[in-house]
Design an enzyme around this catalytic site. Structure first.
Site, PDB file in Angstrom:
ATOM      1  N   ASP A  32      33.963  57.865  46.941  1.00  0.00           N
ATOM      2  CA  ASP A  32      35.705  57.839  47.037  1.00  0.00           C
ATOM      3  C   ASP A  32      36.475  58.549  47.376  1.00  0.00           C
ATOM      4  O   ASP A  32      35.716  59.865  47.277  1.00  0.00           O
ATOM      5  CB  ASP A  32      35.816  57.273  44.742  1.00  0.00           C
ATOM      6  CG  ASP A  32      36.672  56.719  44.183  1.00  0.00           C
ATOM      7  OD1 ASP A  32      36.269  55.838  43.922  1.00  0.00           O
ATOM      8  OD2 ASP A  32      37.553  57.041  44.569  1.00  0.00           O
ATOM      9  N   TYR A 145      46.538  40.639  50.874  1.00  0.00           N
ATOM     10  CA  TYR A 145      45.403  40.564  50.170  1.00  0.00           C
ATOM     11  C   TYR A 145      44.534  39.306  50.381  1.00  0.00           C
ATOM     12  O   TYR A 145      42.758  39.988  50.660  1.00  0.00           O
ATOM     13  CB  TYR A 145      45.215  40.796  48.838  1.00  0.00           C
ATOM     14  CG  TYR A 145      44.294  41.147  47.773  1.00  0.00           C
ATOM     15  CD1 TYR A 145      43.753  42.428  47.894  1.00  0.00           C
ATOM     16  CD2 TYR A 145      43.162  40.159  46.691  1.00  0.00           C
ATOM     17  CE1 TYR A 145      42.253  42.792  46.836  1.00  0.00           C
ATOM     18  CE2 TYR A 145      42.784  40.811  46.082  1.00  0.00           C
ATOM     19  CZ  TYR A 145      41.923  42.055  46.049  1.00  0.00           C
ATOM     20  OH  TYR A 145      40.676  42.164  45.525  1.00  0.00           O
ATOM     21  N   LYS A 149      40.261  39.684  51.513  1.00  0.00           N
ATOM     22  CA  LYS A 149      39.174  39.236  51.640  1.00  0.00           C
ATOM     23  C   LYS A 149      38.244  38.138  52.320  1.00  0.00           C
ATOM     24  O   LYS A 149      37.224  37.998  51.782  1.00  0.00           O
ATOM     25  CB  LYS A 149      39.763  39.010  49.368  1.00  0.00           C
ATOM     26  CG  LYS A 149      40.112  40.533  49.134  1.00  0.00           C
ATOM     27  CD  LYS A 149      38.694  41.390  48.841  1.00  0.00           C
ATOM     28  CE  LYS A 149      39.042  42.498  48.572  1.00  0.00           C
ATOM     29  NZ  LYS A 149      37.948  43.502  48.246  1.00  0.00           N
ATOM     30  N   THR A 180      40.706  46.355  35.051  1.00  0.00           N
ATOM     31  CA  THR A 180      41.056  47.236  35.850  1.00  0.00           C
ATOM     32  C   THR A 180      42.494  47.816  36.273  1.00  0.00           C
ATOM     33  O   THR A 180      43.123  47.211  36.178  1.00  0.00           O
ATOM     34  CB  THR A 180      40.339  47.423  37.473  1.00  0.00           C
ATOM     35  OG1 THR A 180      40.627  47.154  37.870  1.00  0.00           O
ATOM     36  CG2 THR A 180      38.962  46.880  36.854  1.00  0.00           C
TER      37      THR A 180
END
Ligand code: NAD
Length: 256
Positions: A32, A145, A149, A180
């Protein structure tokens, strides 16, 4: 023990994937940008933490080297690091945000595969890329975005053919809205409208199910309230020669 490396493993969906894979007997490498977050997850999973910016080829090489140094092999690469593009669908693209979105969401997949390929070839391993439902249906609010993807899904589908003879599988999981920090204020709006959200653990379970399958080059849609389902892309019609005879369009590989 099989070894899994999870990018974006320090938070949200990536952290849930780490927890699930650890419970299923994988040794974990948690990669990360946020090293503290990666260390927290690695501590919980009994894994190894590494700081890596997936937009940087060197970061990807480092995380794979750490997996091999620590565990001697790599069996499963889960590419879950990703960011919102924050590029509104208005004229005057913010170049820095646009480049960063492509850097993390798209380069992060291309560079991650590149860094891990030799190790995965040795282990007969596989890759699961976390794309998004935005790749499969129109996502008017966030076209950049969606672009990143959709590109991931296109890359996975195309790459599966040359990777197959090398014994490496690659698939994409396309989850819908998941609860999230990634969602930001959108999460509050969705909850207010009682729109169901996936939990990070539901996404993690789907990643594990895709990894346990035998397919390659597949995109799996995960929609709240429904089981993960392989997305069927319509077959292309054959091309027509000038004389009207048909030519079926097949993928071809370079003669190298
Ligand atoms: N949350 C959703 O609604 C949703 C839906 C579909 C797909 N996704 C995708 O799932 C993946 C995970 O999303 P999430 O909801 O867990 O997000 P999140 O923001 O909760 O977690 C993302 C993690 O990735 C890390 N990260 C960000 N940039 C990085 C970089 N350059 N290098 C390495 N790590 C980096 C962050 O530090 C964080 O730990 C993303 O690819 C996202 O696009 C999310």
């Amino acid at each position: 023990m099989p070894v899994a490396l999870v990018t974006g493993g320090g938070g949200g969906i990536g952290a849930a994937i780490c927890a699930r894979l650890a419970a299923s007997g994988y040794s974990l490498v948690v990669a990360d940008l946020d090293l503290d977050a990666a260390e927290r997850v690695a501590k919980e999973c009994g894994g190894t933490a590494v700081r890596a910016d997936v937009a940087d080829p060197a970061g990807n090489a480092d995380m794979v080297a750490r997996a091999l140094d620590t565990h001697g092999a790599l069996d499963l690469l889960v590419l879950a690091a990703g960011i919102q593009s924050d590029v509104p669908p208005d004229p005057g693209v913010d170049l820095a945000r646009y480049r960063r979105a492509l850097g993390v969401n798209l380069d992060g997949v291309v560079f991650g595969v590149d860094a891990a390929l030799e190790a995965l070839e040795r282990s007969g391993g596989q890759i699961v890329a976390v794309a998004s439902l935005a790749a499969l249906g129109p996502e008017q609010a966030n076209p950049v975005y969606a672009l990143t993807k959709a590109a991931v899904v296109g890359y996975v589908r195309a790459l599966s053919t040359p990777l197959a003879p090398r014994g490496v599988r690659i698939n994409a999981l396309c989850p819908g809205f998941t609860d999230t920090p990634f969602l930001g204020i959108t999460g509050r709006l969705l909850r207010k409208q009682k729109i169901p959200l996936l939990s990070p653990d539901e996404v993690a379970a789907a990643v594990e199910a895709v990894a346990a399958g035998a397919g390659t080059g597949e995109a799996w849609a995960l929609i709240p309230g429904r089981p993960a389902a392989r997305h069927e892309f319509p077959a292309l019609p054959p091309a027509l020669r000038a004389d009207g005879t048909e030519v079926v369009l097949k993928p071809f590989l370079s003669a190298k």
